[in-house]
Design a protein around this motif. Structure first.
Motif, short mmCIF file in Angstrom:
data_model
loop_
_atom_site.label_atom_id
_atom_site.label_comp_id
_atom_site.label_asym_id
_atom_site.label_seq_id
_atom_site.Cartn_x
_atom_site.Cartn_y
_atom_site.Cartn_z
N ALA A 146 52.76 -30.37 -17.30
CA ALA A 146 53.65 -31.33 -17.96
C ALA A 146 53.47 -31.15 -19.46
CB ALA A 146 53.32 -32.76 -17.56
N ASP A 147 54.58 -31.10 -20.19
CA ASP A 147 54.48 -30.96 -21.64
C ASP A 147 55.81 -31.34 -22.27
OD1 ASP A 147 53.45 -30.21 -24.24
OD2 ASP A 147 52.10 -28.83 -23.17
N PHE A 148 55.80 -31.38 -23.60
CA PHE A 148 57.02 -31.70 -24.31
C PHE A 148 58.09 -30.65 -24.02
CE2 PHE A 148 53.81 -33.82 -26.96
CZ PHE A 148 54.35 -35.10 -27.01
N GLY A 149 59.32 -31.13 -23.76
CA GLY A 149 60.44 -30.22 -23.60
C GLY A 149 61.13 -30.02 -24.93
N GLN A 150 62.42 -29.71 -24.86
CA GLN A 150 63.20 -29.47 -26.07
C GLN A 150 64.17 -30.61 -26.37
OE1 GLN A 150 62.75 -26.68 -28.28
NE2 GLN A 150 60.89 -26.82 -27.05
N GLN A 151 64.00 -31.73 -25.67
CA GLN A 151 64.82 -32.92 -25.89
C GLN A 151 66.31 -32.56 -25.89
OE1 GLN A 151 62.26 -32.27 -28.62
NE2 GLN A 151 60.94 -32.81 -26.92
N GLU A 152 66.68 -31.70 -24.92
CA GLU A 152 68.04 -31.17 -24.90
C GLU A 152 69.11 -32.22 -24.66
OE1 GLU A 152 65.94 -29.91 -20.97
OE2 GLU A 152 65.43 -30.14 -23.10
N GLY A 153 68.73 -33.36 -24.10
CA GLY A 153 69.71 -34.41 -23.87
C GLY A 153 69.74 -35.47 -24.96
N TRP A 154 69.00 -35.26 -26.05
CA TRP A 154 68.92 -36.23 -27.13
C TRP A 154 69.68 -35.74 -28.35
CZ3 TRP A 154 66.22 -40.88 -26.70
CH2 TRP A 154 65.46 -41.03 -25.53
N PRO A 155 70.05 -36.65 -29.26
CA PRO A 155 70.71 -36.23 -30.51
C PRO A 155 69.82 -35.27 -31.31
CG PRO A 155 70.91 -38.59 -30.20
CD PRO A 155 69.94 -38.11 -29.16
N ARG A 193 65.52 -34.98 -32.18
CA ARG A 193 64.68 -33.81 -31.91
C ARG A 193 63.96 -33.36 -33.18
NH1 ARG A 193 66.78 -27.88 -29.69
NH2 ARG A 193 64.80 -26.79 -29.99
N ARG A 194 64.66 -33.31 -34.29
CA ARG A 194 64.03 -32.87 -35.54
C ARG A 194 62.92 -33.82 -35.97
NH1 ARG A 194 69.44 -31.61 -36.90
NH2 ARG A 194 69.64 -33.59 -38.04
N GLY A 228 65.19 -34.25 -21.00
CA GLY A 228 64.56 -33.13 -21.69
C GLY A 228 63.40 -33.51 -22.59
N TYR A 229 63.06 -34.80 -22.60
CA TYR A 229 61.91 -35.20 -23.43
C TYR A 229 60.66 -34.46 -22.98
CZ TYR A 229 58.45 -38.08 -25.80
OH TYR A 229 57.41 -38.51 -26.60
N ALA A 230 60.47 -34.40 -21.67
CA ALA A 230 59.33 -33.69 -21.10
C ALA A 230 59.81 -32.66 -20.09
CB ALA A 230 58.37 -34.66 -20.44
N TRP A 231 59.02 -31.60 -19.93
CA TRP A 231 59.30 -30.58 -18.92
C TRP A 231 58.16 -30.56 -17.92
CZ3 TRP A 231 61.14 -25.67 -22.12
CH2 TRP A 231 62.44 -25.91 -22.59
#
Length: 224
Positions: A155-164, A168-169, A209-212
Motif C-alpha cells: 500500500a502506498d501513495f498513488g498519483q491521485q488521478e481522480g483528484w484536481p 495533487r501538486r 487514486g489517493y492510494a494504490w
C-alpha cells in the motif's frame, strides 16, 4: 566502504534523525492520511502459524494489528531506523508479543535467512516504498524472500488521478518535505515483475487514486 553501503548508512541516519521525536506522535498523525492500510491488512488472510514480515515496520502499528487480526501467526519486522524499531519493540511487548523477530535492516538488502527463515508466507510494505530511494530493489528483495505460494502486499501513495491537479501538486509538495516520493511507475514495475516471474498480480486504486494497493502472489511451484 562501498558507495551503496554509504548511501544506505546516510538514509538510515536521515530516518533516525527524522523519527527520533516523531515516533511518539507518528500513529496519531498518520491515521489521517495513510489510507488503505487497514484494507490491506484485513485481506492478508494467512493460514494459522503463517510467517508475516513487514518491511519498514515503523512504530509497529501494523504488526500489532496483524497480531490482533490473526492470532497464532509469527510476526517479523525490519526497519532501517533504529529509533522506529525501538517503538515497535515497545508496542509489541505491551501487546504480549515479545517473541516477534525484529531487525534493523535495509529494505533493499535483506534475506529470509537473516531472520532464520527459508521464506515468508506474507510480506507487507505499507507506505514505505515512497521513502526508499532504490525502491525497485526493495521489491526485488521482498519477492526473493517469499515462500512458494506466498504473497507480497503493498500500500502506498498513488498519483491521485481522480483528484484536481491542484490537490495533487499541493499533496506531493507537502509529502516532499518528509522525503516521500509517490512511485508513479509502481503498477507498471509490478506488472513486469509478475510477468517475468510467472506470478499473479492484483492492482487497484483507493480513494480516487489517493492510494494504490498491490498484491503479488508467487505461484506454489518454484520459479522457473
Amino acid at each position: 566502504m562501498s558507495a551503496m553501503q554509504t548511501a544506505a548508512d546516510s538514509h538510515a541516519h536521515l530516518m533516525d534523525r527524522m523519527y527520533r521525536h516523531q515516533r511518539y506522535i507518528y500513529d496519531f498523525t498518520r491515521k489521517y492520511y495513510l489510507f488503505g492500510r487497514d484494507t490491506l491488512l484485513r485481506e492478508l488472510t494467512p493460514a494459522p502459524g503463517a510467517s508475516i514480515l513487514e518491511v519498514g515496520c515503523g512504530t509497529g502499528r501494523n504488526l500489532a494489528m496483524i497480531g490482533d487480526l490473526y492470532p497464532g501467526v509469527r510476526l517479523f519486522g525490519l526497519d532501517i531506523s533504529a529509533e522506529m524499531l525501538a517503538a515497535t519493540k515497545t508496542k509489541l511487548r505491551r501487546q504480549g508479543r515479545p517473541d516477534s523477530f525484529l531487525r534493523v535492516a535495509d529494505a533493499t538488502d535483506f534475506t529470509a535467512a537473516s531472520f532464520g527463515q527459508n521464506g515468508f508466507d506474507r510480506i507487507v510494505i505499507s507506505y514505505a516504498l515512497s521513502m526508499v530511494p532504490d525502491w525497485e530493489r526493495a521489491i526485488d528483495a521482498a519477492i526473493a524472500a517469499l515462500n512458494p505460494g506466498g504473497s507480497l502486499h503493498i500500500a502506498d501513495f498513488g498519483q491521485q488521478e481522480g483528484w484536481p491537479a491542484g490537490f495533487r501538486r499541493l499533496l506531493q509538495a507537502w509529502l516532499g518535505r518528509f522525503h516521500v516520493t509517490p512511485r508513479e511507475s509502481l503498477f507498471d514495475v509490478m506488472r513486469k515483475k509478475a510477468q517475468t516471474n510467472g506470478s499473479s498480480l492484483e492492482v487497484r486504486s483507493f480513494g480516487r487514486g489517493y492510494a494504490w494497493l498491490v498484491v503479488y502472489r508467487r505461484p506454489a511451484a518454484c520459479f522457473p
